[in-house]
Design a protein around this motif. Structure first.
Motif, PDB file in Angstrom:
ATOM      1  N   ILE A  13      13.535  30.059 -39.897  1.00 13.82           N
ATOM      2  CA  ILE A  13      12.235  30.193 -39.221  1.00 13.82           C
ATOM      3  C   ILE A  13      12.483  30.902 -37.900  1.00 13.82           C
ATOM      4  N   ASP A  14      11.916  32.091 -37.794  1.00 12.92           N
ATOM      5  CA  ASP A  14      12.124  32.889 -36.582  1.00 12.92           C
ATOM      6  C   ASP A  14      10.923  32.849 -35.651  1.00 12.92           C
ATOM      7  N   ALA A  15       9.732  32.612 -36.237  1.00  8.86           N
ATOM      8  CA  ALA A  15       8.517  32.608 -35.423  1.00  8.86           C
ATOM      9  C   ALA A  15       7.500  31.649 -36.056  1.00  8.86           C
ATOM     10  N   ALA A  16       6.389  31.471 -35.345  1.00  7.12           N
ATOM     11  CA  ALA A  16       5.335  30.591 -35.862  1.00  7.12           C
ATOM     12  C   ALA A  16       4.002  31.001 -35.263  1.00  7.12           C
ATOM     13  N   VAL A  17       2.959  30.845 -36.083  1.00 11.01           N
ATOM     14  CA  VAL A  17       1.578  31.078 -35.621  1.00 11.01           C
ATOM     15  C   VAL A  17       0.955  29.720 -35.309  1.00 11.01           C
ATOM     16  N   LEU A  18       0.382  29.596 -34.110  1.00 12.35           N
ATOM     17  CA  LEU A  18      -0.275  28.368 -33.688  1.00 12.35           C
ATOM     18  C   LEU A  18      -1.774  28.624 -33.549  1.00 12.35           C
ATOM     19  N   VAL A  19      -2.561  27.833 -34.234  1.00 11.17           N
ATOM     20  CA  VAL A  19      -4.025  27.887 -34.114  1.00 11.17           C
ATOM     21  C   VAL A  19      -4.494  26.508 -33.687  1.00 11.17           C
ATOM     22  N   GLY A  20      -5.249  26.483 -32.568  1.00 15.88           N
ATOM     23  CA  GLY A  20      -5.728  25.201 -32.049  1.00 15.88           C
ATOM     24  C   GLY A  20      -7.243  25.129 -32.035  1.00 15.88           C
ATOM     25  N   SER A  21      -7.749  23.927 -32.195  1.00 13.49           N
ATOM     26  CA  SER A  21      -9.201  23.697 -32.172  1.00 13.49           C
ATOM     27  C   SER A  21      -9.485  22.523 -31.236  1.00 13.49           C
ATOM     28  N   ASP A  22     -10.491  22.727 -30.382  1.00 14.91           N
ATOM     29  CA  ASP A  22     -10.905  21.671 -29.474  1.00 14.91           C
ATOM     30  C   ASP A  22     -11.839  20.717 -30.219  1.00 14.91           C
ATOM     31  N   PRO A  23     -11.444  19.457 -30.421  1.00 13.07           N
ATOM     32  CA  PRO A  23     -12.287  18.522 -31.187  1.00 13.07           C
ATOM     33  C   PRO A  23     -13.434  17.941 -30.382  1.00 13.07           C
ATOM     34  N   ALA A  24     -13.623  18.398 -29.152  1.00 12.05           N
ATOM     35  CA  ALA A  24     -14.646  17.788 -28.293  1.00 12.05           C
ATOM     36  C   ALA A  24     -16.040  17.917 -28.898  1.00 12.05           C
ATOM     37  N   ARG A  25     -16.388  19.080 -29.429  1.00 15.96           N
ATOM     38  CA  ARG A  25     -17.717  19.261 -30.007  1.00 15.96           C
ATOM     39  C   ARG A  25     -17.929  18.343 -31.212  1.00 15.96           C
ATOM     40  N   SER A  26     -16.901  18.294 -32.061  1.00 13.32           N
ATOM     41  CA  SER A  26     -17.015  17.422 -33.229  1.00 13.32           C
ATOM     42  C   SER A  26     -17.109  15.959 -32.817  1.00 13.32           C
ATOM     43  N   GLN A  27     -16.348  15.582 -31.796  1.00  9.26           N
ATOM     44  CA  GLN A  27     -16.403  14.199 -31.324  1.00  9.26           C
ATOM     45  C   GLN A  27     -17.756  13.883 -30.696  1.00  9.26           C
ATOM     46  N   SER A  35     -14.130  12.734 -42.144  1.00 11.98           N
ATOM     47  CA  SER A  35     -14.607  14.017 -42.625  1.00 11.98           C
ATOM     48  C   SER A  35     -14.484  15.096 -41.556  1.00 11.98           C
ATOM     49  N   ARG A  36     -14.831  14.754 -40.321  1.00 16.23           N
ATOM     50  CA  ARG A  36     -14.728  15.732 -39.236  1.00 16.23           C
ATOM     51  C   ARG A  36     -13.269  16.084 -38.959  1.00 16.23           C
ATOM     52  N   THR A  37     -12.390  15.095 -39.008  1.00 16.63           N
ATOM     53  CA  THR A  37     -10.962  15.363 -38.801  1.00 16.63           C
ATOM     54  C   THR A  37     -10.426  16.290 -39.884  1.00 16.63           C
ATOM     55  N   HIS A  38     -10.787  15.999 -41.114  1.00 20.84           N
ATOM     56  CA  HIS A  38     -10.333  16.847 -42.218  1.00 20.84           C
ATOM     57  C   HIS A  38     -10.901  18.257 -42.098  1.00 20.84           C
ATOM     58  N   ARG A  39     -12.143  18.345 -41.634  1.00 21.02           N
ATOM     59  CA  ARG A  39     -12.751  19.660 -41.495  1.00 21.02           C
ATOM     60  C   ARG A  39     -12.015  20.491 -40.438  1.00 21.02           C
ATOM     61  N   VAL A  40     -11.691  19.852 -39.316  1.00 20.13           N
ATOM     62  CA  VAL A  40     -10.942  20.560 -38.266  1.00 20.13           C
ATOM     63  C   VAL A  40      -9.554  20.957 -38.776  1.00 20.13           C
ATOM     64  N   ASP A  41      -8.874  20.017 -39.448  1.00 24.75           N
ATOM     65  CA  ASP A  41      -7.530  20.310 -39.966  1.00 24.75           C
ATOM     66  C   ASP A  41      -7.564  21.447 -40.982  1.00 24.75           C
ATOM     67  N   ASP A  42      -8.562  21.407 -41.863  1.00 26.06           N
ATOM     68  CA  ASP A  42      -8.655  22.479 -42.867  1.00 26.06           C
ATOM     69  C   ASP A  42      -8.909  23.827 -42.203  1.00 26.06           C
ATOM     70  N   ASP A  43      -9.747  23.811 -41.147  1.00 26.60           N
ATOM     71  CA  ASP A  43     -10.062  25.082 -40.479  1.00 26.60           C
ATOM     72  C   ASP A  43      -8.829  25.680 -39.813  1.00 26.60           C
ATOM     73  N   VAL A  44      -8.122  24.879 -39.007  1.00 28.03           N
ATOM     74  CA  VAL A  44      -6.958  25.438 -38.293  1.00 28.03           C
ATOM     75  C   VAL A  44      -5.845  25.783 -39.266  1.00 28.03           C
TER      76      VAL A  44
END
Length: 438
Positions: free
Chosen positions: A176-190, A57-66
């Motif tokens: 594909i000329d460009a890309a948006v990267l959004v990252g989340s630190d899973p440390a808090r969730s872990q 559930s936490r993994t899915h939550r992080v994936d959905d957010d980013v």
């Protein structure tokens, strides 16, 4: 009476370490262990499912957010008329504010380079170090070129912290000329996941202990009837020995002295038959008492002449010499065998512990009294000597006689008690309620 030296002799209770009782105690502990082990196994399975479900559930939550942030921010980026990539709308969007790491990369062909151009960082938040290194960016770029849609990868940032990244492609034409990267630190969730795991482990341990305690309590309650049955069995054997010892001794004397007794062998044979009949009644009474205590038989209440019952009981004693009986007609409702046993126990107890003094038996409307002229019983011991299996020092009995007498009296709604007799000695009373008029 029994218990004259009770102050120097502690009550002897039946041993609780007999093989049968020991087996029951082992069975109780085994039941407790099985109950606890079964509970622990079930809790471990449930905890494992809960931990796995929480992790997913936490993994899915992080994936959905980013993914949500990357897709939303990608829609704010556009190309102007000169074909330049414009990031104005992205930097002002609220989706960018909550991202742990944010970046935009764009294809940048190097002079002399052939094939897919390498990505170059156009924007980074909070800094370029928050984005993956060039090797990581190249891997993400290659995955985007292959999937042609938003991808999710786990890669370290520039400081080595592993982030969960969502990369959304930005097309220029059909490439594909460009890309948006959004990252989340899973440390808090872990960290929250580890805390949940620790709480689950502690809770399971506590529940196993509670289950073990409850199981031990329930197994103990379930085994009480068996322990009570063993105790009743031991008590029955002790009482049977107490009741049968005297008539067996008397029967032996009759048989041994039959040839020399007055009247010869026929008279001895008649006496032996009477003794055997008395023993038969004793056995019947013992079995009835055992069944009553086990709850499989009720007390028989029939109208009977208490004075006649007492006279017959005293007459059947092995040696009634020195025993006087004074009666008046009294009718009570009761079990004749049980009442006869109670009276006999009181009289034999007075004869045995009266020091050879005369024993006086009286029947009144209140019940039966038995008096001896011995040393008496200390006041502090008068209640305790009615407990079963209390043995006085130097006594040959098992200490059940007075206990049986009180038990019989209580079954008939009365009681048995011991007091000082006027002028010395002990007075034992078998008090019975008056017969109901109905």
């Amino acid at each position: 009476m029994i218990g004259r030296r009770a102050r120097s002799e502690r009550p002897k209770r039946s041993s609780s370490t007999t093989p049968a009782v020991a087996r029951l105690h082992r069975a109780r502990w085994l039941t407790t262990l099985l109950f606890a082990a079964t509970t622990a196994a079930c809790l471990v399975v449930l905890a494992a499912v809960a931990v796995h479900t929480d992790a997913q559930s936490r993994t899915h939550r992080v994936d959905d957010d980013v993914t949500h942030r990357a897709d939303g921010l990608a829609r704010t980026i556009y190309y102007d008329d000169q074909g330049r990539l414009r990031l104005d709308g992205m930097t002002d969007d609220s989706l960018a504010d909550g991202a742990d790491a944010l970046g935009v990369v764009q294809a940048q062909a190097q002079p002399g380079q052939t094939g897919t151009p390498a990505p170059a960082v156009r924007y980074a938040k909070p800094s370029t170090a928050a984005l993956p290194d060039q090797s990581g960016l190249n891997d993400i770029w290659q995955t985007l070129q292959h999937d042609q849609e938003t991808v999710l990868v786990t890669a370290p940032d520039g400081d080595g912290t592993r982030y969960r990244w969502a990369a959304t492609p930005i097309f220029q034409g059909d490439k594909i000329d460009a890309a948006v990267l959004v990252g989340s630190d899973p440390a808090r969730s872990q960290a929250d996941h580890r805390k949940l795991t620790e709480w689950l482990a502690a809770g399971c341990a506590a529940l196993v202990l509670v289950a073990a305690a409850v199981g031990h309590l329930l197994s103990g309650r379930s085994m009480r009837p068996a322990l009570r049955g063993l105790e009743q069995q031991e008590q029955f054997l002790a009482e049977a020995a107490h009741e049968l010892r005297t008539p067996l001794t008397a029967l032996r004397l009759v048989v041994e002295n039959g040839g020399s007794a007055e009247g010869g062998a026929p008279a001895a044979l008649d006496e032996a038959v009477r003794r055997v009949d008395r023993m038969g009644r004793l056995v019947t009474g013992l079995l009835a008492r055992a069944r009553i205590e086990a709850g499989v038989q009720e007390v028989e209440h029939t109208p009977l002449r208490l004075d006649q019952l007492v006279e017959q009981t005293v007459a059947e004693l092995p040696d009634p010499t020195g025993i006087t009986v004074d009666t008046e007609p009294v009718v009570v409702d009761g079990d004749p065998e049980l009442l006869s046993q109670a009276v006999r126990n009181l009289v034999e107890n007075a004869v045995r512990h009266g020091g050879g003094t005369p024993v006086e038996v009286a029947v009144t409307a209140a019940g039966v009294t038995v008096r001896d002229h011995g040393p008496g019983v200390p006041a502090e011991d008068r209640g305790r000597i009615f407990e079963r299996q209390v043995t006085g020092a130097g006594s040959s009995g098992t200490g059940t006689g007075l206990a049986i007498a009180r038990w019989v009296a209580e079954l008939h709604g009365g009681t048995a008690q011991l007091t000082d007799a006027p002028g010395g000695g002990a007075l034992a009373e078998l008090l019975l309620p008056p017969r109901s008029s109905g």
